[in-house]
Design an enzyme around this catalytic site. Sequence first.
Site, PDB file in Angstrom:
ATOM      1  N   MET A 211       7.496  -0.757   1.898  1.00  0.00           N
ATOM      2  CA  MET A 211       6.390  -1.059   0.994  1.00  0.00           C
ATOM      3  C   MET A 211       5.551  -2.190   1.591  1.00  0.00           C
ATOM      4  SD  MET A 211       6.690  -1.591  -3.124  1.00  0.00           S
ATOM      5  CE  MET A 211       7.633  -0.062  -3.235  1.00  0.00           C
ATOM      6  N   HIS A 212       4.247  -1.968   1.661  1.00  0.00           N
ATOM      7  CA  HIS A 212       3.400  -3.007   2.252  1.00  0.00           C
ATOM      8  C   HIS A 212       1.976  -3.029   1.706  1.00  0.00           C
ATOM      9  CE1 HIS A 212       2.028   0.487   4.531  1.00  0.00           C
ATOM     10  NE2 HIS A 212       0.961  -0.214   4.831  1.00  0.00           N
TER      11      HIS A 212
END
Length: 379
Positions: A211-212
Site C-alpha cells: 500500500m502506498h
Amino acid sequence: MSRRVPASRLSTMVVAGARPNFMKVAPVLRALREREHAASLVHTGQHYDDAMSEVFFDELGIAEPDHHLVVGSGSHAAQTAGVMLALDPLLRAESPDVLIVVGDVNSTVAAALTAAKLTIPVGHVEAGLRSRDWAMPEEVNRVVTDRLSSLLFAPSADAVDNLRAEGMAASRIHLVGNVMIDTLLQQRDRAVRRPVVADLGLADGFVLLTMHRPANVDDPAHLADLLAAVADAAAGRDVVFPMHPRVRAIVAAQPPNSALVSTVSRLTVLEPVGYLDSLALQAAATIVVTDSGGIQEETTALGVPCVTVRPSTERPITVTDGTNQIAGTRPTVVRAVIEARLKNPGEPRRPALWDGRAAQRTVDAIEVFVANGSPHPTD
C-alpha cells in the site's frame, strides 16, 4: 505495403523513472538490441532509493543507464519540470527516431511533452489504460501522454476501445499485449526459487499486503483503519507488508501509542523488496491485497487472488479476465471482500496476448512506423 526499417536506420531513446517502469523497459530494450537497433536508456531518478530502483536494474539484467537525470522526489510540478529541463538537451543531442515512454508516472508525461515540443515521435507502452478517476495524477499522465504519442501500444482490448472512443486514429493504435508480463514470464522460475519465504519463516496461507497511494496512506487514521481491516480479515494468518518509504515516514511520525503504530505491530513489516522477491512473495501468498496497478497484473499472471484497495482500476481486464477484485477504500468493505476471497478464491485466468511476446510486437510496430516516414500524431 508496410515494411520494417533496416537496423542501421533506427535509433531510440527509452525513458524509465519508477519501479513499475523498469519491468516494462527491460523486454523492450532487449528486443531492440537483439535486432541491433540503437537504444539509449534514460533513468530519470524519480525513484532514487536503491531499494526502489537500482535493485530492479540489477535483477533484470538491464545495463547501466546511458543517462541518469537524478530528478529525485518533489511535487508533481517539480518532478515534471525537472525531467523536462534535464531531458531536453539529451533529446536535442541524440535526436532519436522515436522516444519510448512507459506507464503513467510523472517521468512518462514529462518525457512525452519534451519530445513532442521537439517534434520527436513518441511511442507509449501501456497506452489506453483508463481509471476515469481524475483525482489520480496517473490518470492525467496517461491521457496527456496518449494524446502526444504517435505510437500507442495497448496492452489489452479494453485499452484499444478507450483510445478509439477518444478519437485516436486507428493507424496509431497497436494491440501488442502486456510487456510487463514478458518480464514476469522470463523471470518467474528464477523468482520462485528465491529463499525469501523460507527466510521469513512464513506459514502457508499468508497474506501479502502492499500500500502506498496517497489517498490510502497520507491520513494516519485512515491508514490505521485499512491496515486493521486487513489484519482482522486475515484471522491469524501472517500479513507480510513490505513498507514503502512514504508509509514508513508516516508511521515514524506518529506517537508510539497511536492507533497506527499499534496496528503496524500486528503485521510482518519488511523493507521494500526487489522484483524477484516481490514475485516470490506473490506466488506463495494465499491472497494479495494492494493498491498497486502493476501488482494487479502480476497476480493475474501468477494466478493468485488479488484484492485492490481502490475505488476503480485502469486495468479492468485484471477483473474481467484475471484474478483481481476491486474493494474500494472503506475499511469495513475491504475486510469483507478479503474474507470472501479467502473462502472462495476463484479460478485463475490470464488475458489474451499476455504471452511473453509483447515487446517483439512493439518493436515490429516501431520498425514499420519509421520505415513509413514517422507520421505526426495529428496526421
